[in-house]
Write an enzyme that holds these catalytic residues in place. Structure first.
Site, PDB file in Angstrom:
ATOM      1  CB  THR A 106      -9.047  -1.336 -21.461  1.00  0.00           C
ATOM      2  OG1 THR A 106      -7.715  -1.712 -21.573  1.00  0.00           O
ATOM      3  CG2 THR A 106      -9.236  -0.178 -21.941  1.00  0.00           C
TER       4      THR A 106
ATOM      5  CG  LEU B 149      -2.510  -7.796 -17.145  1.00  0.00           C
ATOM      6  CD1 LEU B 149      -3.102  -7.727 -15.992  1.00  0.00           C
ATOM      7  CD2 LEU B 149      -1.520  -9.403 -17.302  1.00  0.00           C
TER       8      LEU B 149
ATOM      9  N   GLY C 255       0.574  -1.145  -0.001  1.00  0.00           N
ATOM     10  CA  GLY C 255       0.059  -0.086  -0.113  1.00  0.00           C
ATOM     11  C   GLY C 255       0.680   1.442   0.013  1.00  0.00           C
ATOM     12  CB  SER C 256       4.435   2.311  -0.668  1.00  0.00           C
ATOM     13  OG  SER C 256       4.557   1.722  -2.038  1.00  0.00           O
ATOM     14  CG  ASN C 257       2.012   3.400  -5.717  1.00  0.00           C
ATOM     15  OD1 ASN C 257       2.257   4.411  -6.241  1.00  0.00           O
ATOM     16  ND2 ASN C 257       2.658   2.119  -5.863  1.00  0.00           N
TER      17      ASN C 257
ATOM     18  CG  MET D  41      -0.861  -7.708  -6.790  1.00  0.00           C
ATOM     19  SD  MET D  41      -0.024  -6.686  -7.893  1.00  0.00           S
ATOM     20  CE  MET D  41       1.415  -7.321  -8.564  1.00  0.00           C
ATOM     21  NE  ARG D  42     -10.075 -12.081  -7.462  1.00  0.00           N
ATOM     22  CZ  ARG D  42     -10.397 -13.518  -7.916  1.00  0.00           C
ATOM     23  NH1 ARG D  42      -9.341 -14.131  -7.766  1.00  0.00           N
ATOM     24  NH2 ARG D  42     -11.647 -13.800  -7.877  1.00  0.00           N
TER      25      ARG D  42
ATOM     26  CG  HIS E 245       2.302  -2.133 -15.303  1.00  0.00           C
ATOM     27  ND1 HIS E 245       2.080  -3.339 -14.781  1.00  0.00           N
ATOM     28  CD2 HIS E 245       3.478  -2.208 -16.132  1.00  0.00           C
ATOM     29  CE1 HIS E 245       2.917  -4.270 -15.164  1.00  0.00           C
ATOM     30  NE2 HIS E 245       3.631  -3.706 -15.889  1.00  0.00           N
TER      31      HIS E 245
HETATM   32  C1  GAR Z   1       3.854  -1.463  -7.257  1.00  0.00           C
HETATM   33  O1  GAR Z   1       5.079  -1.146  -7.810  1.00  0.00           O
HETATM   34  C2  GAR Z   1       2.756  -1.028  -8.380  1.00  0.00           C
HETATM   35  O2  GAR Z   1       3.102  -0.485  -9.534  1.00  0.00           O
HETATM   36  C3  GAR Z   1       2.707  -2.675  -8.721  1.00  0.00           C
HETATM   37  O3  GAR Z   1       2.729  -3.320  -7.495  1.00  0.00           O
HETATM   38  C4  GAR Z   1       3.406  -2.467  -6.492  1.00  0.00           C
HETATM   39  C5  GAR Z   1       2.422  -2.152  -5.443  1.00  0.00           C
HETATM   40  O4  GAR Z   1       3.135  -1.606  -4.298  1.00  0.00           O
HETATM   41  N1  GAR Z   1       1.463  -2.888  -9.434  1.00  0.00           N
HETATM   42  C6  GAR Z   1       1.624  -4.071 -10.462  1.00  0.00           C
HETATM   43  O5  GAR Z   1       2.439  -4.634 -10.616  1.00  0.00           O
HETATM   44  C7  GAR Z   1       0.229  -4.084 -11.036  1.00  0.00           C
HETATM   45  N2  GAR Z   1       0.273  -4.932 -12.325  1.00  0.00           N
HETATM   46  P1  GAR Z   1       2.303  -0.836  -3.403  1.00  0.00           P
HETATM   47  O6  GAR Z   1       1.250  -1.812  -2.457  1.00  0.00           O
HETATM   48  O7  GAR Z   1       3.372  -0.337  -2.105  1.00  0.00           O
HETATM   49  O8  GAR Z   1       1.552   0.296  -3.880  1.00  0.00           O
END
Ligand code: GAR
Length: 188
Positions: free
Chosen positions: A140, A143, A15-17, A89-90, A108
């Site tokens: 969309t 993937l 969840g850092s984003n 991630m689902r 991404h």
């Molecule tokens: C991030 O690097 C995001 O870009 C990636 O998962 C990580 C989640 O980190 N997303 C994907 O790969 C989606 N295809 P976070 O939970 O710290 O935000």
């Protein structure tokens, strides 16, 4: 000034984003719900600390669309008008993607269309890329394939490992996502 657009954020892990989206000035959007397909992802703490409503439930044993309908019910119940995927991630069902078309974004960790899917940092290193980065795109049905809204680049440096490269990209993810989400919701 118009009211901030209510946003739902979907997470599966750290969840850092999500944290970056919370910490940014929320003038254009306001996060009203954080939902997860994992019962207790670490990132949920960021939502709780910020007093944001949460919905977290393991998806195992449920058909994809049935689970997505649960999430959708929660989003609607909270008045959500746009969805941000932040390490969700689902795979989403076509039904859900269609329902939120034009109103759902994902971040991404690659310069799409390069390196769709998982293990993007390994892939960039293996390909010998000189530049790597991240993309915020509309979601969309296919993937990691929707129209890109914004990208940020980083150099690939000699001696990089997937971990050092991931860390460099992550800094850019946190910079890129909030203003891109804000710009999108301003068009809704
Ligand atoms: C991030 O690097 C995001 O870009 C990636 O998962 C990580 C989640 O980190 N997303 C994907 O790969 C989606 N295809 P976070 O939970 O710290 O935000």
């Amino acid at each position: 000034m118009r009211e901030p657009v209510p946003v739902g954020v979907l997470i599966s892990g750290r969840g850092s984003n999500l944290k970056a989206l919370i910490d940014a000035e929320q003038d254009a959007y306001r996060i009203v719900l954080v939902a997860s397909n994992v019962e207790e992802p670490p990132g949920l703490a960021h939502a709780r600390d910020a007093g944001i409503a949460t919905f977290a439930r393991g998806h195992r044993g449920m058909a994809r669309e049935a689970f997505d309908r649960l999430i959708d019910d929660e989003l609607r119940a909270h008045g959500v008008r746009a969805v941000a995927l932040a390490g969700y991630m689902r795979l989403l069902s076509p039904w859900f993607v269609d329902r939120w078309a034009g109103r759902m974004v994902n971040i991404h960790p690659s310069l799409l269309p390069r390196h769709k899917g998982l293990h993007t940092h390994e892939a960039a290193l293996a390909a010998g890329d000189a530049r790597h980065g991240c993309t915020v795109h509309l979601v969309t049905a296919a993937l990691d394939d929707g129209p890109a809204l914004a990208q940020a680049e980083v150099p690939v440096l000699p001696g990089d490992t997937p971990e050092t490269l991931a860390a460099r990209v992550l800094v850019e993810e946190h910079r890129l996502y909030p203003p891109t989400l804000a710009a999108l919701v301003e068009t809704l």
